[in-house]
Write a protein that holds these residues in place. Sequence first.
Motif, mmCIF file in Angstrom:
data_model
loop_
_atom_site.group_PDB
_atom_site.id
_atom_site.type_symbol
_atom_site.label_atom_id
_atom_site.label_comp_id
_atom_site.label_asym_id
_atom_site.label_seq_id
_atom_site.Cartn_x
_atom_site.Cartn_y
_atom_site.Cartn_z
ATOM 1 N N PHE A 17 0.816 -1.211 0.000
ATOM 2 C CA PHE A 17 0.000 0.000 0.000
ATOM 3 C C PHE A 17 0.855 1.268 0.000
ATOM 4 O O PHE A 17 0.542 2.234 -0.696
ATOM 5 C CB PHE A 17 -0.973 -0.006 1.181
ATOM 6 C CG PHE A 17 -2.003 -1.080 1.066
ATOM 7 C CD1 PHE A 17 -3.043 -0.973 0.171
ATOM 8 C CD2 PHE A 17 -1.923 -2.230 1.842
ATOM 9 C CE1 PHE A 17 -3.997 -1.974 0.034
ATOM 10 C CE2 PHE A 17 -2.864 -3.240 1.732
ATOM 11 C CZ PHE A 17 -3.898 -3.122 0.822
ATOM 12 N N GLY A 18 1.938 1.280 0.763
ATOM 13 C CA GLY A 18 2.770 2.470 0.862
ATOM 14 C C GLY A 18 3.520 2.802 -0.411
ATOM 15 O O GLY A 18 3.780 3.963 -0.703
ATOM 16 N N ILE A 25 -9.438 4.653 -1.161
ATOM 17 C CA ILE A 25 -9.759 4.785 0.262
ATOM 18 C C ILE A 25 -11.269 4.883 0.404
ATOM 19 O O ILE A 25 -11.946 5.529 -0.402
ATOM 20 C CB ILE A 25 -9.041 6.006 0.877
ATOM 21 C CG1 ILE A 25 -9.142 6.020 2.390
ATOM 22 C CG2 ILE A 25 -9.538 7.310 0.278
ATOM 23 C CD1 ILE A 25 -8.229 7.042 3.053
ATOM 24 N N SER A 26 -11.788 4.218 1.411
ATOM 25 C CA SER A 26 -13.223 4.228 1.662
ATOM 26 C C SER A 26 -13.466 4.260 3.162
ATOM 27 O O SER A 26 -12.638 3.787 3.944
ATOM 28 C CB SER A 26 -13.877 2.974 1.068
ATOM 29 O OG SER A 26 -15.257 2.938 1.367
ATOM 30 N N ILE A 73 -8.860 0.231 2.519
ATOM 31 C CA ILE A 73 -8.039 0.744 1.435
ATOM 32 C C ILE A 73 -7.787 -0.408 0.471
ATOM 33 O O ILE A 73 -7.865 -1.586 0.856
ATOM 34 C CB ILE A 73 -6.702 1.356 1.912
ATOM 35 C CG1 ILE A 73 -5.864 0.337 2.695
ATOM 36 C CG2 ILE A 73 -6.968 2.612 2.742
ATOM 37 C CD1 ILE A 73 -4.465 0.839 3.053
ATOM 38 N N ARG A 74 -7.489 -0.053 -0.777
ATOM 39 C CA ARG A 74 -7.162 -1.097 -1.738
ATOM 40 C C ARG A 74 -6.139 -0.588 -2.730
ATOM 41 O O ARG A 74 -6.080 0.610 -3.047
ATOM 42 C CB ARG A 74 -8.405 -1.626 -2.429
ATOM 43 C CG ARG A 74 -9.132 -0.656 -3.305
ATOM 44 C CD ARG A 74 -10.358 -1.321 -3.897
ATOM 45 N NE ARG A 74 -11.099 -0.363 -4.703
ATOM 46 C CZ ARG A 74 -12.341 -0.536 -5.095
ATOM 47 N NH1 ARG A 74 -12.999 -1.636 -4.748
ATOM 48 N NH2 ARG A 74 -12.937 0.367 -5.826
ATOM 49 N N ALA A 75 -5.332 -1.533 -3.200
ATOM 50 C CA ALA A 75 -4.322 -1.264 -4.220
ATOM 51 C C ALA A 75 -3.860 -2.603 -4.780
ATOM 52 O O ALA A 75 -3.838 -3.609 -4.047
ATOM 53 C CB ALA A 75 -3.134 -0.493 -3.634
ATOM 54 N N ILE A 80 -7.892 -4.147 2.352
ATOM 55 C CA ILE A 80 -7.713 -4.423 3.778
ATOM 56 C C ILE A 80 -8.542 -3.428 4.588
ATOM 57 O O ILE A 80 -8.679 -2.264 4.214
ATOM 58 C CB ILE A 80 -6.216 -4.346 4.174
ATOM 59 C CG1 ILE A 80 -5.991 -4.802 5.617
ATOM 60 C CG2 ILE A 80 -5.647 -2.973 3.925
ATOM 61 C CD1 ILE A 80 -4.534 -4.952 6.000
ATOM 62 N N ASP A 81 -9.118 -3.916 5.678
ATOM 63 C CA ASP A 81 -9.824 -3.032 6.606
ATOM 64 C C ASP A 81 -8.792 -2.211 7.370
ATOM 65 O O ASP A 81 -7.712 -2.709 7.704
ATOM 66 C CB ASP A 81 -10.667 -3.835 7.593
ATOM 67 C CG ASP A 81 -11.893 -4.451 6.947
ATOM 68 O OD1 ASP A 81 -12.359 -3.932 5.911
ATOM 69 O OD2 ASP A 81 -12.388 -5.467 7.467
#
Length: 130
Positions: A17-18, A25-26, A73-75, A80-81
């Motif tokens: 993610f980084g 983002i949600s 978040i997702r990528a 992942i929560d």
Amino acid sequence: MNNLQPAMWDDNSRNLFGDAEEIGISTRRADGTLRPFVPIWVVSVDGTLYVRSYRGVDGAWYRHATRSPVGAIRAHGQQIDVAFAPAGDDVQDAIDAAYRAKYARYGDSYLRPMVATTAVAATLEIHPGN
């Protein structure tokens, strides 16, 4: 007083993610469902992920994340929560530097708003959900 420490990122997830150019983002609604994902720039500083709202505290996703600090978040096809927390003032200079280093190629028209006072005031840490 709450003595719970936020969950820490494992190396693989933090890097996934980084290092992403941007993440989705949600935030969660009161009924637990996720709002639509919003693309956003993300940086990593000392093992913690940070995001900023270029619209400042008036940004919709930021308002939702501060009212109910859980989401996802997702990528790269992974989701992942997560939990959101305000970033401390002591790390803002390092976050600015991380944004400048990672996104310099986009030039001042895109980068300047991300290191402006408005965005700095709307900086959140992202922690993996427990």
